[in-house]
Design a protein around this motif. Structure first.
Motif, mmCIF file in Angstrom:
data_model
loop_
_atom_site.group_PDB
_atom_site.id
_atom_site.type_symbol
_atom_site.label_atom_id
_atom_site.label_comp_id
_atom_site.label_asym_id
_atom_site.label_seq_id
_atom_site.Cartn_x
_atom_site.Cartn_y
_atom_site.Cartn_z
ATOM 1 N N ASP A 7 0.799 -1.223 0.000
ATOM 2 C CA ASP A 7 0.000 0.000 0.000
ATOM 3 C C ASP A 7 0.829 1.268 0.000
ATOM 4 O O ASP A 7 0.297 2.370 -0.140
ATOM 5 C CB ASP A 7 -0.923 0.020 1.228
ATOM 6 N N LYS A 8 2.118 1.140 0.162
ATOM 7 C CA LYS A 8 2.950 2.322 0.325
ATOM 8 C C LYS A 8 2.922 3.219 -0.912
ATOM 9 O O LYS A 8 2.836 2.742 -2.041
ATOM 10 C CB LYS A 8 4.393 1.921 0.655
ATOM 11 N N GLY A 9 2.973 4.519 -0.667
ATOM 12 C CA GLY A 9 2.989 5.485 -1.758
ATOM 13 C C GLY A 9 4.125 6.462 -1.569
ATOM 14 O O GLY A 9 5.243 6.089 -1.196
ATOM 15 N N LEU A 10 3.845 7.723 -1.802
ATOM 16 C CA LEU A 10 4.836 8.773 -1.591
ATOM 17 C C LEU A 10 5.070 8.983 -0.105
ATOM 18 O O LEU A 10 4.225 8.639 0.723
ATOM 19 C CB LEU A 10 4.347 10.084 -2.222
ATOM 20 N N THR A 13 2.272 9.867 2.844
ATOM 21 C CA THR A 13 0.997 9.248 2.479
ATOM 22 C C THR A 13 0.372 8.584 3.705
ATOM 23 O O THR A 13 1.062 8.071 4.575
ATOM 24 C CB THR A 13 1.217 8.199 1.379
ATOM 25 N N ARG A 37 -3.465 6.313 5.036
ATOM 26 C CA ARG A 37 -4.823 5.823 4.817
ATOM 27 C C ARG A 37 -5.562 5.871 6.147
ATOM 28 O O ARG A 37 -5.028 5.423 7.174
ATOM 29 C CB ARG A 37 -4.827 4.400 4.263
ATOM 30 N N ASP A 97 2.546 5.834 5.399
ATOM 31 C CA ASP A 97 3.714 5.378 4.653
ATOM 32 C C ASP A 97 4.977 5.561 5.498
ATOM 33 O O ASP A 97 5.912 4.785 5.418
ATOM 34 C CB ASP A 97 3.838 6.177 3.355
ATOM 35 N N PHE A 141 -7.672 7.700 1.259
ATOM 36 C CA PHE A 141 -6.278 7.486 0.856
ATOM 37 C C PHE A 141 -5.755 8.846 0.434
ATOM 38 O O PHE A 141 -6.292 9.469 -0.484
ATOM 39 C CB PHE A 141 -6.157 6.476 -0.283
ATOM 40 N N ASP A 142 -4.696 9.307 1.078
ATOM 41 C CA ASP A 142 -4.303 10.692 0.913
ATOM 42 C C ASP A 142 -2.792 10.828 0.826
ATOM 43 O O ASP A 142 -2.046 10.109 1.510
ATOM 44 C CB ASP A 142 -4.813 11.500 2.112
ATOM 45 N N GLN A 143 -2.362 11.770 0.001
ATOM 46 C CA GLN A 143 -0.938 12.078 -0.112
ATOM 47 C C GLN A 143 -0.783 13.496 -0.652
ATOM 48 O O GLN A 143 -1.676 14.016 -1.316
ATOM 49 C CB GLN A 143 -0.220 11.090 -1.024
#
Length: 769
Positions: A105-108, A111, A113, A126, A158-160
């Motif tokens: 699930d990792k993003g920038l 990030t 959830r 993240d 889900f936010d970044q």
């Protein structure tokens, strides 16, 4: 009336899911807030399940970073509810979980959830910052009233962030602010997911950081003998000594606080300019050797660090060594702006340095100076940020540029593949006026309302996708010449900083100003909860001066205040709740003042609208300009020249049409043959700011728009402030067309500020009577 009361529909009992505001423990009486988040998340889905938070709810956090985030949540929650929650490593149910994302699930970086269902709330980051920002979103899902249990609306988020650099600046050189306020400033930044605090610590008017190796910086450079009163143009002083500095222990405390709130603190140590305070303490660092005096005026001083003196670099390296111990940030800001070259031009040491280093001019000498400092900081695994003047003479190899004089510097740096932070004055300088109300506290000038901040797009047009990657974010700048205390700073910064926070976090395609204003109504009571003295202009009545397309002018009014009633007057009297209600635009038919206000019941909200009009025969008529005005002083339409409004001397009201040298030529079509016996225009004189009245104004009249006859000419125009140029005709003349030609002073005379540069020509209302 407080904002909390005005917006109780957004924060109080009216938005509860159930009928009662009781603080009892029953789930049927627990309050529930609407889903209203700033910044707006990248992806948000509301779900039917809600979570009941009560005194048995457990905060689950395993890692030390997550425990710290849980503790910060508990601190806030207790301030609202009066009780805190247990923190454990695990729980079976009724829990709020702070954890890391799974690898899939990792993003920038940053990030998170956030998922709220009936059994638990889960925040997964993240990284530690992501979990922290998820916690800040959770806080926004909580009601503000005291209770023993709360419903939290079901969401899946889900936010970044859109940009990695989301900054606010604070100048403590002009005015000094206590540590408690600095912490509050950081807390408010973190509340809206801003992550960088640019701390402007040294200035001509005061050095604010303790350097143990150089005690005179504390003893001498931190104090000035007096401070300007009123505006710079008034040239008045209070006669009172002023000073202050932060000890190294205080700075460590602030940095630790910021780190806990996932805010990076970037210190600014100005060089080579804005260094008069340091030169006062150590005169041998200047080109002339002094004596010097810590600055008492605002603005730019000629005395700067001597580029030819090796002891200057010893001093600066020693200072930076202590700074780097205190601040673990990757970046050190070195200023680089507004550094006059007049001392260097006459300094034998600086001229010798230029010859030795093979430098073509003093701009190249500044570049060499900055590159020498950059090499030293690079050797310590740090990098520099500087204002966009560091582009002049050649950019240091690894420098990051802050583009403040517009967007051009940012574009140039990005095209050279240098990282850029956008800080253009017209959009993100929070020391500008934010309302055109008559009772605003004094500011440096300009007009930057919340709507303009929100409209800002940090990535300039014309960059390729590759070049755009170098735009790392943007920053709001807060210069404090006219902000003497923390309450004034808060008034200038909020809610404009909230608008900038959404610009920098939320995906571009999701931005919507009307939606932002609706969400702001639930956010402002949170500021009130934290004791913030924010400005309340955003919902006050606003007036737009329009051409009515019938050869006249009208005033259109509106307000974003829910349930507000707008009333108005046209006789200069203050409107009341019983004044005529506004329903359609108000026509301007005579000289006078239109005033308006918005009310809830009998209570007025905000400053109200007030505009004086000078009625004459050209009001609302068609105007054509031979060439467009300068982009920085363009009201947006030639209509501003005949809208019946006389611009103010501070030129902060978007009324003045400005030219840098050259000629302004305006043609007015009166629509029909008209009797005329007076022609005129308003202009401005402010030579300290390079603004000169025109050297000549000529008026022409025509019946057909093709053949013009000179009707009068004015020369030797002089004065300060608003200058009303009027040409009275010997007899009444009939004409349909009026041409006005105003010639600027093309070259400012020697010895005057800006000598040799084109003078600014400002023209406002063109008068036909």
């Amino acid at each position: 009336m407080t904002i909390k009361k005005l917006f109780q529909l957004a924060a109080g009992c009216a938005i509860l899911s159930f009928a009662s505001c009781s603080d009892g423990g029953s789930s049927s009486t627990a309050p529930k807030a609407s889903v209203s988040l700033i910044p707006l998340p990248a992806r948000l889905t509301e779900t039917p399940d809600s979570f009941l938070l009560d005194k048995q709810t457990v905060l689950v956090a395993a890692s030390e970073a997550d425990k710290q985030t849980a503790a910060l949540f508990n601190e806030y929650f207790k301030s609202v509810s009066g009780f805190e929650l247990k923190v454990q490593d695990s729980a079976a149910h009724n829990m709020i979980v702070f954890a890391s994302m799974s690898a899939a699930d990792k993003g920038l970086p940053e990030t998170y959830r956030l998922k709220v269902d009936k059994d638990q709330v889960t925040i997964q980051g993240d990284d530690a910052a992501g979990t922290f920002y998820g916690m800040q979103t959770l806080i926004q899902l909580l009601p503000l009233q005291k209770a023993s249990s709360y419903w939290i609306a079901g969401v899946d988020i889900f936010d970044q962030p859109r940009f990695s650099y989301r900054g606010l600046h604070l100048d403590v050189g002009r005015h000094f602010f206590p540590v408690d306020f600095i912490k509050k400033y950081i807390d408010l930044m973190a509340m809206h997911k801003m992550n960088t605090f640019h701390w402007h610590l040294t200035e001509d008017q005061g050095w604010r950081i303790e350097i143990k190796k150089y005690p005179r910086l504390q003893e001498v450079a931190s104090r000035r003998k007096e401070t300007m009163e009123g505006h710079y143009n008034d040239q008045k002083f209070d006669g009172k000594p002023y000073g202050g500095f932060y000890t190294q222990e205080q700075i460590k405390d602030v940095v630790a606080y910021a780190t806990a709130h996932h805010v990076t603190v970037i210190p600014e140590i100005e060089l080579p300019g804005h260094s008069l305070a340091a030169l006062t303490a150590y005169p041998h660092l200047g080109c002339t050797g002094g004596p010097y005096q810590v600055g008492t005026k605002w603005g730019v001083y000629d005395d700067v660090y001597c580029a030819g003196n090796d002891s200057v670099f010893t001093f600066l390296q020693d200072v930076l060594d202590e700074v780097m111990i205190l601040f673990p940030s990757k970046y050190i800001h070195i200023g680089g702006d507004e550094s006059p070259k007049v001392r260097w031009e006459k300094c034998p040491k600086c001229q010798a340095r230029m010859k030795t280093e093979g430098l073509k001019d003093e701009h190249a000498l500044q570049s060499w100076f900055i590159q020498r400092i950059e090499k030293y900081l690079n050797s310590k695994d740090r990098q520099i940020i500087g204002w966009d003047e560091i582009l002049e003479g050649g950019l240091a190899p690894n420098a990051t540029v802050m583009s403040w004089r517009g967007i051009e510097g940012g574009i140039a740096a990005a095209k050279q593949h240098h990282d850029v932070i956008m800080t253009p004055g017209g959009y993100v300088y929070l020391d500008h006026y934010q309302s055109q109300g008559k009772n605003e506290p004094i500011a440096i000038g300009g007009f930057t309302p919340v709507s303009k901040v929100y409209s800002y797009e940090p990535v300039p047009e014309g960059l390729s996708a590759e070049e755009a990657r170098y735009i790392k974010g943007a920053q709001g700048n807060v210069w404090t010449e006219y902000m003497k205390n923390s309450e004034h700073v808060e008034y200038m910064v909020y809610p404009r900083a909230i608008a900038l926070a959404e610009v920098l976090w939320t995906p571009k395609e999701k931005k919507n100003y009307d939606g932002f204003l609706e969400r702001l109504k639930t956010d402002l009571p949170r500021l009130e909860k934290k004791g913030v003295n924010y400005a309340k202009h955003v919902f006050e009545v606003r007036g737009e001066i329009q051409n009515d397309n019938k050869g006249g002018v009208q005033v259109k009014l509106d307000s974003k205040l829910d349930g507000g009633k707008i009333t108005y007057t046209t006789d200069s009297s203050a409107p009341t709740a019983q004044s005529p209600a506004y329903t359609t635009p108000i026509p301007v038919t005579q000289t006078g003042v239109v005033r308006a206000a918005v009310f809830q019941g009998d209570q007025q909200y905000g400053n109200g609208f007030q505009q004086a009009f000078v009625f004459h025969k050209a009001v609302g008529k068609i105007v054509t300009l031979a060439k467009p005005p300068h982009q920085n002083y363009n009201p947006g339409s030639p209509f501003a020249l005949v809208n019946g409004i006389e611009g103010v001397k501070e030129f902060n009201d978007n009324q003045w049409t400005g030219y840098s040298g050259g000629t302004m030529e305006a043609l007015i079509d009166l629509g029909d043959s008209t009797e005329i016996n007076v022609l005129g225009l308003n202009t401005l004189g402010n030579k300290d700011q390079w603004i000169y009245p025109p050297k000549q104004v000529t008026f022409y009249l025509s019946k057909d728009g093709k053949h013009f006859t000179e009707a009068g000419q004015q020369k030797e125009i002089d004065g300060k402030g608003i200058i009303r140029v009027r040409e009275r005709l010997k007899e009444m003349v009939k004409a349909r067309y009026v041409k006005v030609v105003a010639q600027a002073v093309n070259k400012i005379p020697e010895g005057a500020p800006g000598e040799g540069s084109p003078a600014w020509l400002f023209v406002d209302e063109i008068i036909v009577q």
